[in-house]
Write an enzyme that holds these catalytic residues in place. Structure first.
Site, short mmCIF file in Angstrom:
data_model
loop_
_atom_site.label_atom_id
_atom_site.label_comp_id
_atom_site.label_asym_id
_atom_site.label_seq_id
_atom_site.Cartn_x
_atom_site.Cartn_y
_atom_site.Cartn_z
N ARG A 164 0.83 -1.22 0.00
CA ARG A 164 0.00 0.00 0.00
C ARG A 164 0.87 1.27 0.00
O ARG A 164 0.51 2.28 0.62
CB ARG A 164 -0.95 0.04 1.20
CG ARG A 164 -1.95 -1.10 1.28
CD ARG A 164 -2.98 -1.02 0.17
NE ARG A 164 -4.07 -1.93 0.37
CZ ARG A 164 -4.09 -3.21 -0.02
NH1 ARG A 164 -3.04 -3.71 -0.68
NH2 ARG A 164 -5.14 -3.97 0.20
N SER A 238 -10.75 -0.83 3.23
CA SER A 238 -10.00 -0.93 4.49
C SER A 238 -9.57 0.47 4.93
O SER A 238 -8.91 1.18 4.16
CB SER A 238 -8.73 -1.76 4.31
OG SER A 238 -9.02 -3.04 3.87
N GLU A 334 -4.97 3.75 6.14
CA GLU A 334 -4.66 3.50 4.73
C GLU A 334 -5.29 4.59 3.86
O GLU A 334 -4.74 5.00 2.84
CB GLU A 334 -5.20 2.12 4.34
CG GLU A 334 -4.73 1.64 2.98
CD GLU A 334 -5.81 0.95 2.18
OE1 GLU A 334 -6.71 1.64 1.66
OE2 GLU A 334 -5.74 -0.28 2.07
P1 FAD Z 1 -9.06 8.50 -5.24
O1 FAD Z 1 -9.74 8.13 -3.97
O2 FAD Z 1 -9.76 9.45 -6.13
O3 FAD Z 1 -7.61 9.06 -4.90
C1 FAD Z 1 -6.77 8.39 -3.98
C2 FAD Z 1 -5.45 9.15 -3.87
O4 FAD Z 1 -4.75 9.11 -5.10
C3 FAD Z 1 -5.66 10.64 -3.57
O5 FAD Z 1 -4.57 11.07 -2.77
C4 FAD Z 1 -5.60 11.29 -4.94
O6 FAD Z 1 -5.20 12.64 -4.90
C5 FAD Z 1 -4.57 10.42 -5.64
N1 FAD Z 1 -4.79 10.31 -7.09
C6 FAD Z 1 -5.88 9.77 -7.70
N2 FAD Z 1 -5.70 9.77 -9.03
C7 FAD Z 1 -4.49 10.34 -9.27
C8 FAD Z 1 -3.74 10.64 -10.44
N3 FAD Z 1 -4.22 10.35 -11.66
N4 FAD Z 1 -2.54 11.22 -10.30
C9 FAD Z 1 -2.05 11.52 -9.08
N5 FAD Z 1 -2.71 11.26 -7.92
C10 FAD Z 1 -3.91 10.68 -8.02
N6 FAD Z 1 -7.69 -0.85 -2.34
C11 FAD Z 1 -6.84 -1.90 -2.47
O7 FAD Z 1 -5.63 -1.71 -2.64
N7 FAD Z 1 -7.29 -3.17 -2.41
C12 FAD Z 1 -8.61 -3.47 -2.22
O8 FAD Z 1 -8.97 -4.63 -2.18
C13 FAD Z 1 -9.52 -2.39 -2.09
N8 FAD Z 1 -10.81 -2.62 -1.88
C14 FAD Z 1 -11.68 -1.58 -1.74
C15 FAD Z 1 -13.05 -1.86 -1.52
C16 FAD Z 1 -13.95 -0.84 -1.38
C17 FAD Z 1 -15.41 -1.17 -1.15
C18 FAD Z 1 -13.52 0.51 -1.48
C19 FAD Z 1 -14.50 1.64 -1.38
C20 FAD Z 1 -12.17 0.80 -1.68
C21 FAD Z 1 -11.24 -0.25 -1.80
N9 FAD Z 1 -9.87 -0.01 -2.00
C22 FAD Z 1 -9.01 -1.06 -2.16
C23 FAD Z 1 -9.35 1.37 -2.01
C24 FAD Z 1 -9.47 2.07 -3.40
O9 FAD Z 1 -10.40 1.41 -4.22
C25 FAD Z 1 -8.13 2.12 -4.12
O10 FAD Z 1 -7.17 2.77 -3.33
C26 FAD Z 1 -8.23 2.84 -5.46
O11 FAD Z 1 -7.04 2.70 -6.19
C27 FAD Z 1 -8.54 4.32 -5.32
O12 FAD Z 1 -8.82 4.82 -6.62
P2 FAD Z 1 -9.59 6.18 -6.83
O13 FAD Z 1 -9.55 6.49 -8.28
O14 FAD Z 1 -10.93 6.12 -6.21
O15 FAD Z 1 -8.65 7.18 -6.03
N1 EPU Z 2 -10.73 -10.65 10.32
C1 EPU Z 2 -11.42 -10.72 11.51
N2 EPU Z 2 -12.46 -9.86 11.70
C2 EPU Z 2 -12.85 -8.96 10.77
C3 EPU Z 2 -12.15 -8.89 9.55
C4 EPU Z 2 -11.08 -9.75 9.34
O1 EPU Z 2 -11.10 -11.52 12.36
O2 EPU Z 2 -13.81 -8.23 11.01
C5 EPU Z 2 -9.59 -11.58 10.11
C6 EPU Z 2 -10.02 -12.95 9.62
O3 EPU Z 2 -9.19 -13.90 10.22
C7 EPU Z 2 -9.67 -12.91 8.14
C8 EPU Z 2 -8.46 -12.00 8.12
O4 EPU Z 2 -8.72 -11.03 9.15
O5 EPU Z 2 -9.39 -14.19 7.66
C9 EPU Z 2 -8.23 -11.29 6.81
O6 EPU Z 2 -9.44 -10.66 6.41
P1 EPU Z 2 -9.75 -10.39 4.86
O7 EPU Z 2 -9.46 -11.59 4.05
O8 EPU Z 2 -11.10 -9.80 4.77
O9 EPU Z 2 -8.65 -9.36 4.45
P2 EPU Z 2 -8.09 -8.06 5.17
O10 EPU Z 2 -6.71 -8.35 5.63
O11 EPU Z 2 -9.05 -7.55 6.19
C10 EPU Z 2 -6.95 -7.14 3.04
C11 EPU Z 2 -6.87 -5.84 2.31
C12 EPU Z 2 -8.08 -5.66 1.44
C13 EPU Z 2 -8.14 -6.78 0.43
C14 EPU Z 2 -8.22 -8.11 1.19
C15 EPU Z 2 -8.14 -9.30 0.25
C16 EPU Z 2 -5.52 -4.35 3.62
C17 EPU Z 2 -5.50 -3.18 4.53
N3 EPU Z 2 -6.73 -4.76 3.25
O12 EPU Z 2 -8.05 -7.05 3.94
O13 EPU Z 2 -7.94 -4.42 0.75
O14 EPU Z 2 -9.24 -6.65 -0.43
O15 EPU Z 2 -7.11 -8.21 2.10
O16 EPU Z 2 -6.84 -9.43 -0.22
O17 EPU Z 2 -4.46 -4.87 3.28
C18 EPU Z 2 -8.41 -2.09 0.84
O18 EPU Z 2 -7.19 -1.89 0.78
O19 EPU Z 2 -9.24 -1.16 0.88
C19 EPU Z 2 -8.93 -3.46 0.87
C20 EPU Z 2 -10.21 -3.74 0.98
#
Ligand code: FAD
Ligand code: EPU
Length: 338
Positions: A164, A238, A334
């Site tokens: 990240r 997250s 994050e």
């Molecule tokens: P924004 O929120 O619009 O911007 C994020 C940051 O990047 C800001 O600081 C912005 O200024 C900057 N930025 C955006 N675009 C540019 C650009 N073109 N040039 C320079 N800076 C820029 N993230 C994960 O890594 N893994 C996950 O599994 C994951 N799951 C998610 C699930 C949900 C339900 C949600 C809501 C979010 C999740 N995220 C996850 C977080 C998010 O989706 C990612 O970080 C995504 O890349 C953000 O994209 P965005 O276009 O919405 O960025």
């Molecule tokens: N867990 C709990 N309680 C909870 C949630 C999770 O006990 O309420 C424990 C469980 O043991 C579970 C483990 O945590 O097995 C891991 O949970 P999960 O698989 O949901 O993944 P996570 O570690 O919570 C991370 C990323 C996610 C990504 C998933 C899948 C980060 C900060 N988050 O979540 O990314 O989608 O793994 O790879 O690394 C994001 O960055 O926004 C995001 C959603």
């Protein structure tokens, strides 16, 4: 291109926070953004680049200019015996780009299906899920240096990707606008089902032969089952990172809390599941006015309607304090706090 004043951001951030931007403009080509950056009245003002708004929390109105990236286009720029090099403009929706690659048979991004947001933000925090990060198939990106409006290319190494993390969150913070990202995608897929839940889901789906389509579908199913859809409930995924601690500290915690969830890393660290820590502190499913902690995933903070960014921020601080008190572990946010 129109420069709006006092522009509502409520529909432009997935938390659904009711903040506004002093100035706001959308750009669909590089000339437009160069033009706006040349406007004397905007010199010296803070600038924020907005993609899908799915990884930020507005804690106040933004005093400055918000530039919404709407650059579009996907192009196969070259190929060799093993790889396709696919360039996507920064304003492409990430999941649509992943789907485009899957349909075309470009392998490598399938585990990253259904992550919200735009292509341009994907390198910012090296998005990752289900055992894969974009750094694994990232080739290079192009970015416009805000200071002089010139375009620069960054290789994988130059982005200094980590968990990240990238150089754009640190030394180069707020200095560049990412305009396109090129991925190096495999002709012969290397399937990654290392994340336990994928294997289980594939089995439940009755998949006999692995494919990038099947993995993508499995990932989408898992994600839909536990992550709230931002179109329905305000959130930014997250809210905290999973913290890394030293193995010795982990052993100490494991003695005290045998059920603690941790994953060995290649170095001397262990990555803890922050969701588990937060759940153990009793936060899961709790609400405080319209702010809350998701009932299925304690790592996700929620705006159930009209929560203010400052309320989400306060809740996150209380969570951090309690995790620190119980486990002596520091959580790090994050989500980008604006
Ligand atoms: P924004 O929120 O619009 O911007 C994020 C940051 O990047 C800001 O600081 C912005 O200024 C900057 N930025 C955006 N675009 C540019 C650009 N073109 N040039 C320079 N800076 C820029 N993230 C994960 O890594 N893994 C996950 O599994 C994951 N799951 C998610 C699930 C949900 C339900 C949600 C809501 C979010 C999740 N995220 C996850 C977080 C998010 O989706 C990612 O970080 C995504 O890349 C953000 O994209 P965005 O276009 O919405 O960025
Ligand atoms: N867990 C709990 N309680 C909870 C949630 C999770 O006990 O309420 C424990 C469980 O043991 C579970 C483990 O945590 O097995 C891991 O949970 P999960 O698989 O949901 O993944 P996570 O570690 O919570 C991370 C990323 C996610 C990504 C998933 C899948 C980060 C900060 N988050 O979540 O990314 O989608 O793994 O790879 O690394 C994001 O960055 O926004 C995001 C959603």
């Amino acid at each position: 291109m129109i420069l709006h004043e006092n522009y509502s951001l409520k529909k432009l951030n997935t938390f659904g926070i009711n903040a506004s931007a002093q100035y706001f403009a959308e750009f669909t080509n590089i000339g437009e953004v160069q033009e706006i950056l040349s406007q004397q009245a905007l010199f010296g003002m803070p600038k924020l680049i907005l993609g899908g708004g799915s990884n930020l929390l507005f804690t106040k109105n933004f005093e400055g200019v918000i530039l919404k990236n709407n650059l579009k286009g996907i192009e196969l720029i070259k190929e060799d015996a093993d790889f396709y090099f696919v360039k996507a403009a920064a304003g492409e929706v990430w999941h649509e780009f992943v789907m485009h690659c899957i349909v075309a048979g470009y392998a490598g991004l399938e585990n990253l299906s259904l992550i919200p947001g735009c292509v341009g933000a994907s390198p910012m925090q090296n998005i990752g899920a289900y055992g894969v990060e974009i750094k694994d198939s990232f080739y290079e990106l192009e970015a416009l240096l805000i200071a002089d409006k010139t375009i620069h290319t960054f290789s994988n190494a130059a982005c200094r990707f980590g968990y990240r993390e990238s150089v754009f969150k640190h030394e180069l913070k707020n200095q560049y606008i990412i305009t396109s990202v090129t991925f190096k995608l495999r002709k012969q897929p290397v399937f990654n089902t290392s994340y336990g839940a994928i294997e289980k889901e594939l089995e439940e789906m009755g998949v006999k032969e692995l494919s990038i389509q099947a993995i993508s579908q499995a990932v989408c199913n898992i994600r839909r089952s536990k992550l709230p859809n931002p179109a329905e409930i305000g959130n930014a995924g997250s809210f905290f990172k999973n913290p890394e601690i030293l193995k010795v500290q982990y052993e100490h915690l494991k003695n005290k809390f045998p059920a603690i969830v941790g994953y060995d890393l290649e170095n001397v660290n262990v990555k803890l599941a922050a969701g588990w820590l937060i759940e153990q502190c009793g936060w899961k499913g709790k609400t405080f006015g319209d702010a809350g902690v998701h009932k299925l995933q304690a790592l996700v903070l929620i705006n159930y309607g009209n929560a203010e960014g400052s309320e989400i921020m306060e809740l996150s601080q209380n969570i951090m304090d309690s995790v620190k008190e119980k486990f002596e572990v520091e959580l790090e946010r994050e989500v980008n706090i604006i």
